[in-house]
Write a protein that holds these residues in place. Sequence first.
Motif, short mmCIF file in Angstrom:
data_model
loop_
_atom_site.label_atom_id
_atom_site.label_comp_id
_atom_site.label_asym_id
_atom_site.label_seq_id
_atom_site.Cartn_x
_atom_site.Cartn_y
_atom_site.Cartn_z
N ASN A 284 41.46 34.54 43.36
CA ASN A 284 42.12 35.42 44.32
C ASN A 284 41.92 36.83 43.84
OD1 ASN A 284 43.69 36.61 46.30
ND2 ASN A 284 45.63 36.09 45.31
N LEU A 285 40.97 37.53 44.44
CA LEU A 285 40.65 38.90 44.05
C LEU A 285 41.43 39.86 44.94
CD1 LEU A 285 36.79 38.54 43.56
CD2 LEU A 285 38.60 38.31 41.86
N ARG A 286 42.25 40.70 44.32
CA ARG A 286 43.09 41.62 45.07
C ARG A 286 42.79 43.06 44.65
NH1 ARG A 286 46.90 39.30 47.88
NH2 ARG A 286 48.21 41.18 47.93
N LEU A 287 42.81 43.94 45.64
CA LEU A 287 42.50 45.35 45.40
C LEU A 287 43.69 46.07 44.77
CD1 LEU A 287 40.45 47.66 45.77
CD2 LEU A 287 41.52 48.09 48.01
N ASP A 288 43.43 46.72 43.65
CA ASP A 288 44.44 47.56 43.00
C ASP A 288 44.34 48.95 43.64
OD1 ASP A 288 45.87 49.29 41.34
OD2 ASP A 288 45.52 48.02 39.59
N ASN A 289 45.36 49.32 44.40
CA ASN A 289 45.32 50.59 45.14
C ASN A 289 45.31 51.81 44.24
OD1 ASN A 289 45.33 49.39 47.72
ND2 ASN A 289 47.55 49.07 47.59
N THR A 290 45.70 51.63 42.98
CA THR A 290 45.70 52.76 42.05
C THR A 290 44.29 53.04 41.53
OG1 THR A 290 47.96 52.25 41.37
CG2 THR A 290 46.66 53.68 39.92
N SER A 291 43.64 52.00 41.02
CA SER A 291 42.29 52.17 40.47
C SER A 291 41.21 51.97 41.52
CB SER A 291 42.07 51.19 39.33
OG SER A 291 42.11 49.84 39.82
N MET A 292 41.59 51.42 42.68
CA MET A 292 40.65 51.09 43.76
C MET A 292 39.59 50.10 43.29
SD MET A 292 42.01 52.48 46.27
CE MET A 292 40.74 52.05 47.47
N LYS A 293 40.01 49.23 42.37
CA LYS A 293 39.14 48.16 41.90
C LYS A 293 39.84 46.83 42.10
CE LYS A 293 36.75 50.87 38.34
NZ LYS A 293 36.40 50.95 36.89
N TYR A 294 39.04 45.78 42.19
CA TYR A 294 39.61 44.45 42.37
C TYR A 294 39.96 43.84 41.02
CZ TYR A 294 38.57 44.21 47.34
OH TYR A 294 38.55 44.43 48.70
N ARG A 295 41.04 43.06 41.03
CA ARG A 295 41.46 42.34 39.84
C ARG A 295 41.70 40.88 40.21
NH1 ARG A 295 46.86 41.33 40.14
NH2 ARG A 295 48.04 42.52 41.70
N ILE A 296 41.72 40.03 39.21
CA ILE A 296 41.96 38.61 39.46
C ILE A 296 43.46 38.35 39.43
CG2 ILE A 296 41.53 36.26 38.65
CD1 ILE A 296 38.98 37.27 37.33
N ALA A 297 44.02 38.07 40.60
CA ALA A 297 45.46 37.78 40.70
C ALA A 297 45.75 36.32 40.44
CB ALA A 297 45.97 38.19 42.08
N ASP A 298 44.78 35.47 40.71
CA ASP A 298 44.97 34.03 40.48
C ASP A 298 43.58 33.41 40.35
OD1 ASP A 298 46.48 31.57 40.27
OD2 ASP A 298 45.72 31.08 42.27
N GLN A 299 43.47 32.39 39.53
CA GLN A 299 42.21 31.68 39.38
C GLN A 299 42.47 30.27 38.90
OE1 GLN A 299 39.60 33.02 36.16
NE2 GLN A 299 41.34 34.11 35.24
N GLY A 300 41.47 29.44 39.07
CA GLY A 300 41.59 28.06 38.65
C GLY A 300 40.29 27.33 38.90
N GLU A 301 40.38 26.02 38.90
CA GLU A 301 39.19 25.18 39.11
C GLU A 301 39.57 24.04 40.04
OE1 GLU A 301 37.02 22.41 36.08
OE2 GLU A 301 36.18 24.43 35.83
N THR A 302 38.72 23.78 41.01
CA THR A 302 38.99 22.70 41.95
C THR A 302 38.87 21.35 41.24
OG1 THR A 302 36.67 22.49 42.64
CG2 THR A 302 38.05 24.07 43.83
N ILE A 303 39.38 20.31 41.90
CA ILE A 303 39.21 18.97 41.36
C ILE A 303 37.74 18.57 41.43
CG2 ILE A 303 41.56 18.28 41.98
CD1 ILE A 303 40.39 16.86 44.43
N ASP A 304 37.36 17.58 40.63
CA ASP A 304 35.98 17.09 40.65
C ASP A 304 35.63 16.55 42.03
OD1 ASP A 304 35.95 17.77 38.03
OD2 ASP A 304 35.82 15.73 37.24
N TYR A 305 34.35 16.67 42.36
CA TYR A 305 33.86 16.24 43.67
C TYR A 305 33.28 14.83 43.55
CZ TYR A 305 30.70 16.08 47.73
OH TYR A 305 30.03 15.71 48.88
N HIS A 306 33.71 13.93 44.44
CA HIS A 306 33.17 12.57 44.53
C HIS A 306 32.83 12.28 45.99
CE1 HIS A 306 34.55 11.37 40.45
NE2 HIS A 306 35.56 12.20 40.71
N ASN A 307 31.69 11.67 46.21
CA ASN A 307 31.31 11.31 47.58
C ASN A 307 30.38 10.10 47.54
OD1 ASN A 307 30.76 11.17 50.29
ND2 ASN A 307 29.64 13.10 50.40
N LEU A 308 30.82 9.00 48.13
CA LEU A 308 29.98 7.81 48.27
C LEU A 308 29.55 7.71 49.73
CD1 LEU A 308 28.69 5.18 47.23
CD2 LEU A 308 30.85 4.02 47.79
#
Length: 737
Positions: A639-663
């Motif tokens: 979740n990249l959110r704009l910091d209005n002070t620096s006008m740069k994006y920061r990571i507000a939230d991050q993670g990893e999805t579950i493993d992918y399986h498909n038969l």
Amino acid sequence: MKNILVFLVMIFSFNLAGAQVKISGNVRDAKGRGVAGASIAIKNSYDGATTDSLGQFSFRTTEMGEQVLEVSSVGFHTIAQKITIATDLGGLRITVKEKLDELKAVMVTAGTFEAGDRKRATTVLSTLDVLTTGGANADITAAVRTLPGAQQIGDQEGLFVRGGAGYETKQYIDGTVVNNPYYTSVPDVAQRGRFGPALFKGTVFSTGGYSALYGQALSSALILESIDLPDQSTANASITPIFVGAGYQKLEKNKKVSWGANYGYTNLTAYFEVVKQKIDYFKVPQFHTADFNYRFKTKNGGMVKYYTTFSSNKLGIRRPDIDSSFLKDAFALQSTNWYNNLSWKESLGNGWRLNAGASYSTNLDNISNELQDKLNQPKTYDQQWLKDKNFSGRTRQDLSQLKTVFEKKLRGISSLRFGGEYWYAYTHSNFNNKSKELTDHFTATFAETDIYLTNNLAAKIGVRGEYSSVIDKFNVAPRLSLAYKTGKDAQASVAYGTFYQKPENLQLVQTTALGYTRATHYIANYQKANKYYTFRLEGFYKKYHDLVKTSPVYNNDGEGYAKGVELFWRDKKTIKGLDYWISYSYLDTKRDYLNYPGKLQPNFAADHTTSLVLKRWVSKISTGFNFTYSYATGRPYYNLRLDNTSMKYRIADQGETIDYHNLGFSFNYVTRIAGSYAVLVGSATNVLGSKQVFGYNYSHDGKAKEPITPPANRFLFIGLFLSWGVDRTQDAINNNL
């Protein structure tokens, strides 16, 4: 008198024997290995011999003085060697040079999976493979995803290869690029390709290091060659709960001209009644498709092919709005696409050949999105971020191309290719009544040579130069590949190349003060393949330069890398009637581009990806059973959110999805119905109903997030395909035995 005659004959024979001398030696190839079965003879005489298994030979002759010894063997050049015969002549060491032969010569395989080359005994992915890959539903891209290098992406269309985004892979048909190879994007729902596998006879999937004849693809190229004349006239019909279609292909009596047409209509209303969707389709997807082809042989044995296809589709989806418990987002799409391709191959004599192509495509998309209340009525608000959820857009994309390639056969099987191409690209977009236009005159020249020093050693050297008027930039891209045969059916290859790509139109609409993005590829592989087995191991490193950054300003300050190892194994023989392949990819990649605050693993890249494909043909019941299991480790999300002070994006939230399986599963039952050859096909994706998450959407304030999942846990299909004129039964049997 009789005794005198016998005595004279004996004296003559003894004198003749005394006049004979012995010639002996060995015949070897350039590597010093004995050549068995070579023929050795003195020119204009009957004296000679054949080499044994070690290349040794010995014979006697009555010829004396200066003579010419001729040596010939299948697969080698015939040589003539002068000798002087006075006494016994032994220890002759004769070296023969191997003929260059397309069937025996090494192939450059680094970064490339090739199928459909009938001169070779090995193919990786044929047309019938695409049709019978479990769960692929006859989609070329879905089948290619079972090969190493490709990522398992389910929320957007495209081929994501070796750390590259989907738009970094381009598709080419008969030499020219396809501008819109997939149906128009729908938010969080992947779209399939526009072209069916039955249209093509050859497929090259290049995961990197591809030929200088192709450009504007930063990561990968999918190169398709359409079929020539059909074997005979045919008619076909398709009947399924999802779509109906019919077609006819006519081969003229002279076997030099053919033409054909097809039409199909798709409507998912009945399907959605049976298989419930997570999305509310207020306009059920409908598609009309039609195509026409005309092909003929020229007087000199060349081939001219014209193909055109038209499609139109519309749909509408409604989802709960992530920022509200009482609002909905309603997205609607109406799209039309018209594609034309004309190609001409001709022999010009004296080893020269011409490959020319032209294409034109136009794509028109009308999209809209609006906020709706519980009664599905439109709502408007004063806040800007809510206003932005109500929009409409209209985009037209036109692309015209001309391409000419001249090829000259050099000594042996070496060759030289050179030529040029021109693109005229026009894009007009209107978003909320604000119009933008982009026009690009793109030109390219290229040259490439295949050099075969021996059947065991070959090089491909190329260079490509490009100019784009919309960014007013020129580039030069060198390419180099080497291949060496290490043993029977085995070889090693390396490849290096520089690849450029223009920024995307969405970026150029903001500013044209950008340059090319660039990637440098380094690839090494080992492959051992015959008609029964294929083993392939490949390592790669890719360096990205000048990627587009969108924050804090648009520029080319982005960069990145991708590296990894890939494995492929296919076996058609070990278990009778079973054909299977296994692919595995390890990927380590990071990039700093778009609004990323630094180098991050992109959200479309998984560390580990693998596929197992099984195909089993049961002759007793004329049925093929096909399974595909695909697995990938979780992908990162941010979740990249704009910091209005620096006008740069920061990571507000991050993670990893579950493993992918498909038969995936499919079957194809071949039979006869009312004088037609019939194939009953059934298919299912995600048979086990595994939970699949491709990423997350975030609310405006970032406090809520929702997983991106498929519209339904499974996709089910059953259909009957009828044909008159061609028996597809043997095709299915031959492919699976």
